[in-house]
Design a protein around this motif. Structure first.
Motif, PDB file in Angstrom:
ATOM      1  N   ALA A 202       0.803  -1.649  -4.453  1.00  0.00           N
ATOM      2  CA  ALA A 202      -1.182  -3.018  -5.040  1.00  0.00           C
ATOM      3  C   ALA A 202      -1.525  -1.983  -6.096  1.00  0.00           C
ATOM      4  CB  ALA A 202      -1.692  -1.660  -3.370  1.00  0.00           C
TER       5      ALA A 202
ATOM      6  N   LYS B  91       0.682  -1.684  -0.176  1.00  0.00           N
ATOM      7  CA  LYS B  91      -0.009  -0.072  -0.346  1.00  0.00           C
ATOM      8  C   LYS B  91       1.186   1.033   0.031  1.00  0.00           C
ATOM      9  CE  LYS B  91      -4.375  -2.070   0.180  1.00  0.00           C
ATOM     10  NZ  LYS B  91      -5.132  -2.195   1.464  1.00  0.00           N
TER      11      LYS B  91
ATOM     12  N   GLU C  22      -7.886  -4.165  -5.226  1.00  0.00           N
ATOM     13  CA  GLU C  22      -7.125  -3.413  -3.895  1.00  0.00           C
ATOM     14  C   GLU C  22      -8.840  -2.010  -3.890  1.00  0.00           C
ATOM     15  OE1 GLU C  22      -6.022  -3.611  -1.109  1.00  0.00           O
ATOM     16  OE2 GLU C  22      -5.252  -5.703  -1.814  1.00  0.00           O
TER      17      GLU C  22
END
Length: 785
Positions: A36, A31, A268
């Motif tokens: 991601a 992240k 995500e």
């Protein structure tokens, strides 16, 4: 940063080794480094860009559509209109988040005969790039016949109101009670006790009316999907969704494709809060791919996200409460009308279930209506329906306390729901923690402190990092006040699956199907680690696609840590059993002689293996160790919270500043306290925005005039103080680790707590959301006059 004070049962600190700790987030590195992959990050060879043409009118009949110019426009590969979607007939499908009328879902994805809100999708184009697709879409000629519109629930319920859907009839207790088309899709009625006798025994009765505006979930990432229709008839979809299996089911039903032929890969997700459960662009991307023979990516603009995806409903609520002279509630009555948007489906049921949920009201009646209006079809938003209800009932509680001259915390403690309390819809509470939350309010630093910010910044002085602190400017005429409020969400159970594989190096792979919005990968890994007696870092959790794990319902309703966690725990128990069998095989003894404790397998004659040692032996003995589990849970046990809020009100402008805010909540057991605190803080921040600023602002033609984050005011860091948290832990008796859902409850109390604080500051009661400066100033002036 959160300030957390945990109220735990005796001996709970030594009960767990992993649960309750704060390991580094498993997906944190991806992240923070940008690795991601989110919805818009999917890139496929030969990919086309999709664009959706939307209605400029809030209510109109589609008389004619001409796509001929668009079809021959440069770079265009496919064009869709409403008739390209398969007909659905009059049928209801169960899609994982309740039953849905497929005709309505189809019409919401792409209108055919009528448009029912400004921004309603009417056509879609796939082209070499988004600019060519948009240019082609603008060449589509649509002849509209304008129809009268209706934008609020009470107006839509009138006999002469324009009808949005000719097929909608009022349903009550599962039966159609009206033969005529109507905007009232559903009536909900709950009763308990003798309402007339209850009010007759009351010493004080307060009745008030409240309204709340349509608000958006405010997720950062807009909707985005990519789709490939393969030549063998199979379909692959990449999408930022709260439920990959729910998307698969919706696509199968809408497009008449076997669910087995559809693979949904969840990316995500940059926030959802309930707004990314229904399909919008996904079916169009699939059909455009089929028609063009190429992959198609579709990303909604921010304006389209506001105008054409599901916000939470505006509402009108009337609440009447009666109490005896000792301050005991004796009767309650509520009437609720929630705006469903263009198609039925507002959270009127949950609103009616939650409105008196925090209190023991022996005699009660609740009546609710699901009402269609010319706005986007509503969707879930964090405890859907409960925030509206909490604002109304908690505000009337404050009025009762004033008239009875009773401290508002003492009143709530006297009347708080507890184990054995019967809710108006018939549910009898098991072990719950509302009383403990209220007691934690009473012993908190905030409740005992003077009203105001936790710490005033001093005049600008250099800090350790060289930056200067900025002094807080507070005009001398500001009025300050404090308020409290409670909130409830029953939480969802539903179905979840998990698969666990033990690797020969002693690490464990966890495969699950719940989209991670609030840190659930870490929480689920910790649950598995606790079950297996290993470190959280030795579990590698993965959110996989619909072909990679068993059926799993949506990430919503505060169900993931609870229900997927229960599936993970069950799979972990199966792993333990398999490893006991492996140890028994190696030692040549019955499996019943192998005991497991704290990550170690102990056998006869003081023989033992650690988890890692036994996993390594699996390479040469026995079979690979793997287990799957699926659970279906009817309930999550419910959760409660109580909030304290200090405000400063400028009586000359009506502007409200939040000076200090504390969230108290029973989470059952805090698996990862940092993520529990984050959920509590995030929900409170959204509730504060709902209370003070946020609303869909429509003009008379039904056009939203603030469909950007420049004009739609969500709170920023300049609007919020440090949000303090107090975690209360009253273990949920139906969960192996006592978990209760956390994410929904904290959005419920803020509007009521802020309204109570405003009243203490300036003496004016607020009955409408948002409580923006014009409304607060008007209330102040009305009180003075």
């Amino acid at each position: 940063m959160a300030t957390s004070k945990s109220k735990k049962p005796a001996k709970s600190k030594s009960k767990y080794k992993v649960i309750g700790t704060r390991p580094i987030r498993h997906d944190g590195a991806d992240k923070v480094t940008g690795r991601a992959r989110y919805g818009a990050d999917t890139k496929l060879s030969g990919q086309l860009a999709g664009y959706i043409l939307r209605s400029p009118h809030a209510h109109a009949r589609i008389r004619h559509v001409d796509i001929s110019a668009a079809v021959v426009s440069p770079g265009v590969h496919a064009v869709l209109i409403g008739s390209d979607l398969p007909e659905q007939g009059d049928r209801i499908a169960e899609l994982g988040e309740g039953a849905v009328n497929m005709r309505h879902l189809r019409s919401n994805v792409l209108a055919q005969d009528k448009v029912l809100y400004r921004g309603h999708a009417v056509a879609a184009v796939a082209a070499d790039n988004i600019h060519l697709a948009e240019d082609a879409a603008k060449k589509i000629v649509i002849e509209y016949e304008l129809l009268p519109l209706v934008l609020d629930a009470r107006s839509a319920m009138k006999p002469d109101a324009p009808i949005l859907n000719d097929d909608v009839r009022t349903v009550e207790f599962g039966e159609v009670v009206s033969d005529s088309p109507t905007n009232v899709a559903k009536k909900v009625l709950f009763e308990t006790g003798d309402i007339a006798a209850g009010f007759a025994s009351a010493s004080v009765i307060v009745e008030r009316e409240f309204s709340t505006a349509t608000v958006h979930q405010g997720y950062i990432e807009p909707h985005a999907s990519s789709a490939v229709w393969h030549r063998d008839g199979r379909v692959t979809v990449w999408t930022c969704t709260q439920g990959s299996f729910t998307v698969r089911q919706q696509l199968a039903e809408l497009l008449h494709i076997p669910a087995t032929n559809i693979k949904v890969i969840p990316t995500e997700i940059g926030g959802g809060f309930g707004g990314k459960i229904s399909v919008y662009e996904q079916p169009l991307a699939v059909l455009l791919s089929k028609k063009s023979g190429r992959p198609v990516k579709m990303i909604l603009s921010r304006t389209d996200t506001f105008e054409a995806t599901g916000p939470t409903p505006g509402s009108f609520i009337r609440v009447k409460l009666g109490a005896d002279s000792s301050g005991r509630l004796v009767a309650g009555e509520a009437w609720l009308a929630y705006e469903a948007g263009a198609f039925p489906g507002s959270p009127i049921g949950p609103g009616c279930m939650c409105i008196f949920s925090c209190y023991d009201v022996p005699n009660a009646r609740v009546e609710g209506y699901d009402v269609c209006v010319n706005k986007p079809r509503t969707n879930a938003y964090r405890a859907p329906g409960s925030t509206n209800a909490s604002f109304a009932v908690e505000s009337v509680i404050e009025d009762l306390c004033d008239q009875l001259n009773i401290d508002p915390l003492a009143f709530r403690l006297k009347n708080a729901a507890r184990e054995g309390t019967r809710r108006v819809d018939g549910i009898v509470y098991p072990r719950i923690g509302l009383v403990e939350c209220l007691e934690a309010v009473g012993t908190s630093d905030h409740w005992d402190a003077p009203i105001g910010p936790k710490s005033e910044l001093k005049p600008a002085t250099p800090s350790a990092n060289g930056h200067a602190a900025v002094p807080v400017y507070r005009p001398s005429n500001l009025k300050i006040g404090r308020g409290i409020a409670t909130g409830y969400w029953f939480n969802a159970g539903l179905k979840s699956s998990a698969t666990v594989n033990v690797n020969f190096d002693g690490k464990v792979t966890l495969l699950e199907g719940s989209t991670d919005i609030g840190g659930s990968r870490a929480a689920l890994a910790m649950i598995l680690a606790e079950t297996l007696g290993i470190a959280a870092e030795d579990v590698n959790p993965f959110v996989v696609d619909t072909d990679g794990v068993g059926y799993t319902d949506v990430t919503g309703g505060s169900r993931v840590t609870h229900t997927t966690g229960a599936a993970v725990h069950m799979a972990g128990l199966k792993i333990r059993d398999q490893m006991r069998e492996l140890a028994a095989q190696i030692w040549g003894c019955p499996a019943s002689k192998v005991k497991f404790k704290a990550g170690q397998f102990n056998g006869p004659e003081d023989k033992s293996f650690t988890f890692k040692e036994l996993a390594a032996r699996g390479l040469h003995h026995g079979e690979p160790i793997s287990a799957s589990a699926t659970v279906n849970m009817d309930t999550c046990g419910g959760a409660f919270g109580a909030h304290i809020c200090d405000v400063a009100v400028d009586p000359d402008t009506g502007k409200v500043d939040i000076l200090r805010y504390t969230v108290v909540q029973d989470c059952g057991t805090a698996i990862h306290p940092s993520y529990v605190e984050g959920q509590m803080q995030g929900g409170a921040a959204q509730g504060i925005g709902w209370a003070l600023n946020e609303e869909y602002f429509y003009d008379a033609a039904g056009t939203m005039r603030n469909s950007s984050y420049l004009d739609y005011r969500i709170p920023t860091c300049l609007d919020l103080p440090e949000i303090e948290t107090i975690i209360v832990e009253v273990p949920n008796p139906i969960h192996p680790y006592g978990v209760r859902g956390v994410g929904e409850v904290p959005i419920c109390p803020p509007p009521a707590a802020i309204a109570a604080a405003i009243h203490q500051a300036v003496g004016a009661r607020m009955h409408d959301l948002p409580m923006n400066p014009p409304r607060v100033l008007a209330a102040i002036l009305a009180k003075e006059s």
